[in-house]
Design a protein around this motif. Structure first.
Motif, PDB file in Angstrom:
ATOM      1  N   HIS A 188       0.829  -1.211   0.000  1.00 33.02           N
ATOM      2  CA  HIS A 188       0.000   0.000   0.000  1.00 33.02           C
ATOM      3  C   HIS A 188       0.861   1.259   0.000  1.00 33.02           C
ATOM      4  N   ASN A 191       2.556   1.911  -3.342  1.00 34.24           N
ATOM      5  CA  ASN A 191       1.643   2.494  -4.336  1.00 34.24           C
ATOM      6  C   ASN A 191       1.380   3.966  -4.038  1.00 34.24           C
ATOM      7  N   LEU A 192       1.287   4.281  -2.746  1.00 33.13           N
ATOM      8  CA  LEU A 192       1.084   5.667  -2.330  1.00 33.13           C
ATOM      9  C   LEU A 192       2.278   6.526  -2.753  1.00 33.13           C
ATOM     10  N   LYS A 193       3.455   5.973  -2.556  1.00 33.68           N
ATOM     11  CA  LYS A 193       4.701   6.680  -2.875  1.00 33.68           C
ATOM     12  C   LYS A 193       4.847   6.914  -4.376  1.00 33.68           C
ATOM     13  N   GLU A 194       4.428   5.918  -5.178  1.00 36.63           N
ATOM     14  CA  GLU A 194       4.617   5.995  -6.624  1.00 36.63           C
ATOM     15  C   GLU A 194       3.489   6.733  -7.344  1.00 36.63           C
ATOM     16  N   ASN A 195       2.453   7.096  -6.613  1.00 36.23           N
ATOM     17  CA  ASN A 195       1.333   7.821  -7.217  1.00 36.23           C
ATOM     18  C   ASN A 195       1.817   9.154  -7.778  1.00 36.23           C
ATOM     19  N   ALA A 196       1.487   9.403  -9.031  1.00 37.77           N
ATOM     20  CA  ALA A 196       1.956  10.626  -9.700  1.00 37.77           C
ATOM     21  C   ALA A 196       1.461  11.891  -9.004  1.00 37.77           C
ATOM     22  N   ALA A 198       1.107  12.199  -5.731  1.00 38.43           N
ATOM     23  CA  ALA A 198       1.585  12.258  -4.345  1.00 38.43           C
ATOM     24  C   ALA A 198       2.504  13.460  -4.137  1.00 38.43           C
ATOM     25  N   THR A 202       4.169  13.255   1.284  1.00 39.90           N
ATOM     26  CA  THR A 202       3.555  11.919   1.271  1.00 39.90           C
ATOM     27  C   THR A 202       4.580  10.864   0.904  1.00 39.90           C
ATOM     28  N   ARG A 203       5.402  11.158  -0.101  1.00 42.78           N
ATOM     29  CA  ARG A 203       6.425  10.195  -0.523  1.00 42.78           C
ATOM     30  C   ARG A 203       7.440   9.945   0.588  1.00 42.78           C
TER      31      ARG A 203
END
Length: 480
Positions: A188, A191-196, A198, A202-203
């Motif tokens: 999870h 995916n949060l880190k790699e979200n464009a 973000a 957050t990363r």
């Protein structure tokens, strides 16, 4: 004299530690074949069967397993599998009764929970709780406290408190479950880190959480090679670590070895040397199990011989290599005309008229199908007794997979008749067996001479005795 006494005591102690056993007694109310996957070189083994047990009613099979401190043993049943967690001096009975495994003896209730209740608990409770946690940006301690509130841990605590499982059993299961939770949480946060979309904050928080979760159960802990959930957890850790390397660092990992020796498994070179062998062993078994070529087997084997020369793993791999030497002898197979739009249409083929038809519905992309092909030779040999039965391998592959389809027929030496299903045939199978939904393969179906589906879902060739019994019973009924 004193030195000799001390040495003798040490020798006796060493022998007693090495000789510790766990006893498992298997019994069944029906004829059944079980495949035992005991640890190899001390690590969890889910691919290579170390023992095949043929149980008859009223018979008992006593299995004495070497256990140093703990051992997870996978056991393949006709339908599904069970995992046994064993400790030195454990005594357990496994009864296969009405298609289900029943446990009695050491940690019996804990084993029932792990094999039958835990997945249900995960689906209904843990997933909901993890989804709640996913919405918050919090620290690792908070997450661990929240996870402990979930019913899975409560159940383990209760079993231990009531004396139904040992403390050692409960502790190992908590660690096993912890890896499961960590895996889902890390996936999870990744995916949060790699979200464009973000933010940088957050990363940063996601990276911190991933590092904290891996620190709570280090994937490089040598004890984890004994656990069944380690594979997924370790793979996720190494994938993230490997993706962070540049090309020069990736090349340095090879340490002079040819890249072909490791193929898709090169990332496992990041592991400490002692932890690599379980990965290489499982990878090697999978190459033969599914007939794939993810690395150069000759080069990998040389690497293993050089680095792990006196291990059980290398002995097993050597044996498998000898068994799988290329067989260039011709085998009987032919392709049917592609005009059949239903299973009943198979009888229109000249070769299949007045024949019973055993249909294997499969696909080139289906790993369980490929696994069942390991038992095809035994099935073909048995069918020689029944010339009235024709073997038909019905592939649901699309047109673009035709080349691979024909390659696999040769690779697995599938004797019999072959047909790649038309769209109408696939639709017919879907409506007859899957209520119009997706087709699940492999599927084994028996048709009589009139094209009637007499057995819609046969046991698989891996349970050859059960398959034989059902087919012979149907044949005898028709004769009588």
């Amino acid at each position: 004299m004193k030195r000799k006494t001390v040495f003798l005591l040490l020798l006796i102690w060493h022998w007693s530690v090495q000789a510790q056993k766990a006893i498992v007694v298997f019994q069944s109310d029906e004829p059944v074949v079980l495949r035992l996957h005991a640890p190899v070189d001390g690590f969890f083994n889910q691919r290579y069967p170390t023992d095949t047990i043929c149980l008859m009613p009223k018979e008992k099979y006593i299995c004495k397993l070497d256990v140093d401190d703990l051992a997870f043993v996978s056991c393949r049943l006709p339908k599904g599998k069970i995992e046994l967690l064993l400790f030195p001096n454990d005594s357990l009975m496994v009864t296969y009764e009405k298609g289900n495994a029943v446990f009695s003896g050491t940690n019996a209730e804990g084993l029932f929970y792990w094999n039958f209740d835990y997945p249900f608990s995960y689906t209904d409770q843990v997933k909901n709780k993890l989804n709640e946690i996913f919405q918050d940006s919090v620290n690792i301690q908070w997450i661990q406290n929240e996870i402990k509130k979930i019913g899975v841990y409560d159940k383990l605590d209760a079993l231990e408190y009531e004396g139904k499982v040992t403390s050692a059993f409960a502790d190992v299961m908590r660690k096993n479950v912890g890896m499961h939770y960590n895996y889902n949480l890390i996936a999870h946060y990744y995916n949060l880190k790699e979200n464009a979309l973000a933010t940088a904050d957050t990363r940063e928080k996601a990276t911190m959480m991933i590092d904290s979760l891996f620190s709570s159960i280090p994937p490089t802990d040598e004890e984890l090679v004994k656990y069944p959930l380690t594979g997924l957890y370790e793979d996720l850790y190494l994938s993230l670590l490997y993706d962070g390397l540049d090309d020069k660092q990736k090349l340095a990992l090879l340490n002079g070895h040819d890249e072909d020796a490791f193929g898709a498994y090169r990332k496992y070179l990041l592991l400490p040397d002692k932890l690599r062998l379980p990965v290489w062993f499982e990878a090697f078994i999978m190459q033969f199990l599914y007939k794939v070529d993810e690395f150069d087997k000759t080069k990998m084997y040389k690497y293993l011989v050089d680095n792990y020369p006196d291990t059980e793993s290398v002995c097993i791999i050597k044996h498998i290599l000898e068994l799988n030497k290329v067989n260039n002898k011709p085998f009987q197979h032919s392709y049917l005309a592609s005009s059949a739009d239903s299973l009943q249409d198979l009888l229109k083929a000249k070769e299949l008229q007045n024949k019973w038809i055993l249909v294997d519905v499969w696909a080139t992309w289906c790993l369980p199908c490929r696994q069942e092909f390991q038992h095809a030779a035994a099935l073909h040999e048995w069918l020689k007794q029944y010339p009235q039965i024709a073997m038909v391998y019905l592939s649901i592959d699309r047109q673009e997979e035709e080349k691979q389809w024909k390659k696999d027929i040769e690779l697995f030496r599938l004797e019999g008749y072959h047909l790649r299903a038309s769209q109408k045939m696939r639709q017919d199978i879907t409506e007859k067996f899957f209520q119009g939904g997706s087709i699940f393969v492999p599927r084994y179906i028996l048709l009589n001479k009139d094209g009637e589906i007499v057995i819609p879902d046969l046991p698989r060739p891996s349970d050859i005795n059960a398959m034989k019994n059902e087919i012979e019973k149907e044949l005898n009924m028709r004769v009588n």
